[in-house]
Structure formats: C-alpha cells, structure tokens
Design a protein around this motif. Sequence first.
Motif, mmCIF file in Angstrom:
data_model
loop_
_atom_site.group_PDB
_atom_site.id
_atom_site.type_symbol
_atom_site.label_atom_id
_atom_site.label_comp_id
_atom_site.label_asym_id
_atom_site.label_seq_id
_atom_site.Cartn_x
_atom_site.Cartn_y
_atom_site.Cartn_z
ATOM 1 N N ARG A 82 9.398 -18.249 -18.367
ATOM 2 C CA ARG A 82 9.957 -19.018 -17.261
ATOM 3 C C ARG A 82 11.078 -18.248 -16.575
ATOM 4 N NH1 ARG A 82 5.877 -22.299 -16.353
ATOM 5 N NH2 ARG A 82 5.173 -23.302 -18.292
ATOM 6 N N SER A 133 13.971 -22.289 -15.373
ATOM 7 C CA SER A 133 13.426 -23.582 -15.785
ATOM 8 C C SER A 133 14.236 -24.759 -15.241
ATOM 9 C CB SER A 133 13.369 -23.659 -17.313
ATOM 10 O OG SER A 133 14.650 -23.430 -17.877
ATOM 11 N N PRO A 165 10.699 -25.147 -12.726
ATOM 12 C CA PRO A 165 10.105 -24.944 -14.055
ATOM 13 C C PRO A 165 8.766 -24.203 -14.046
ATOM 14 C CG PRO A 165 10.870 -27.210 -13.778
ATOM 15 C CD PRO A 165 10.947 -26.566 -12.435
ATOM 16 N N THR A 173 7.332 -18.279 -13.020
ATOM 17 C CA THR A 173 7.395 -17.377 -14.158
ATOM 18 C C THR A 173 7.661 -15.949 -13.695
ATOM 19 O OG1 THR A 173 5.012 -16.889 -14.101
ATOM 20 C CG2 THR A 173 5.718 -18.804 -15.392
#
Length: 298
Positions: free
Chosen positions: A172, A175, A179, A182
């Motif tokens: 992540r 987050s 969230p 990545t």
Amino acid sequence: MIKRVATAVVLIPLVLLLVLKAPLSVLALVAGAIALLAIVEFLKLVTHYGVQPLGPATYAFVALFFVFVIVASTNRTPLVETTAILYGLALAAALAPFVFLTVAMRRADLTSGYPAAAASTFAFAYIAIPMALLVAIRQQPAGAIWTIYTLLAVWAGDIFAYFVGKSLGRHRMSSRISPKKTWEGAVASILASVIVGTLWFQHAPGISAALLRTGLIDRRDGMFGLEQPHLWPIILLSAVVNLAAQLGDLVESLVKRGAGVKDSGTILPGHGGMLDRIDAMLFAVPVVWAYGAWRLMQ
C-alpha cells in the motif's frame, strides 16, 4: 466497471475532437465550464469541514477569469499569448484573496469569513488556473501534439495504475488517504506514461501529417521535422508529468477522505464527479505548460 468504460468510450473521442478541431475560444469556454463544475463540487466538499463557502462570488470570479482566457486565446502569437497568460494569472491570483475577503466582510458571522475566503482562493488556484493553462498549452507551437500528449500521459498512467494495482498490487502506498493505491501500481503508472509519451513524440511527425491531411489541425498546431524534441527530455518530462498526476490524485483523495465522502459528485457515470475526473490533470498540466513556455523562451 461497465459504466466506467462506457463513459470513457463516449468522452475520449469528444475530448480529442475538441482539442484538435474546435477554435481556441470554444476550447477555453469548455475548459471554463469544466472548471466551474469542478469548483461547485469542491465547495460542496468543504462544507463537510464546517466551512460556509462563498459560492456565487467564487463562480463569478472564475467566470470573469475565463472571459479573459477566451479573449487571450484569440491571439495566435505564441510569445505574446504566453506573456499575457503569465500576467493574467499573476494578477488574478494576487487579487483573489482580497476579493474574497472583501466579500466575506458582509457576513453576519465574522468567524466564517476567513475560512470561506480561503476555500474560494484555493479553489481558484487549484482548479481554475490549471484548466486555463490547458488552453494555453493548446495555443503554444505544436499545441495539438502537446495537448494530446498531456492527456495521453495522464490517461495511460491512470489506466495502468488501476489495473496493475488491482491485479498485482501488494504494498500500500498511502493506506490512510487512498487505501487502494499501491507502489506496484505507481511504478506501472510511471512506466506507462513514459512509454506512451515517448512513442507519441517518436511518431509525432507522421501523426501531424495525417491530421493535417484530414483537416483536423493547421500546420502550426502539428510537429514536423526538426520541431520534434529529443528523446531524453521527453522521457524525463513524462516521468515528472506522471508523478505530478499521481500527486494530484492523492491530493483530491485527501480532501475527500477528510470530508468523509467517496466521490466528489455523480455527474460522470462510473467516474464520480468532474473533480474526480480531472484531479490528476490539475497537477500535470502546469508541468507541461511550464516546459513548453521554457522551450518557447529559448
């Protein structure tokens, strides 16, 4: 997903046709309308922070600013236009806080005045200025090529970040703010923007010739022969544009997360609001415009 794809299939050709064929004044008018829609959404978001925004005053100020942009877009001399945009942006940005604070003085609750003026000033700088700079990119030499490059670099990065992040993402990025984002998706996004941006300029002369033959652009709006930039500056520029776009996406996510909402609006099926659709562009456009203005000054 189906709504998202269907909306993109309809909007992308319309946007490209607008960039290529529409008079600059029409492009400026559409950019102003998009800016106003996004600002309406933004001011609704700030109400979740307990701010009572200066809606009508903000809309009027932005509308008057885009009247200036429309008038400036009628000048086809690139250096004159670039100078006019710089002076116009500087003047509008300098006046905005004073205008909104003056309007806020009329409020019965004086404690709401400064937050409201601050929100309006930020909305202008955050949304209206980048949308005006998009019009300015189109007016620069080879403006059609540079404008579409900006769109493609942002779109490619967004698409690859979404699909790679969804399928391969494990780490992540942020987050608390977003969230689903990545690091794997972010890396794929950068690579996509660099590859697409580089390929676009490698084939720019041929694309320009084809667009010229079909009557979609004038010669000054394309890129021919020695006008084609070198490879390494474009690779670096594409990477910076992508990083700016990803930052723009995160900034809007921060605003929405703090407001406790998922989307800024519902105007675009599958995409949320207008601000959701242009958030990455708001940070990427000034980078491309600044690079183009720097090249013009050389």
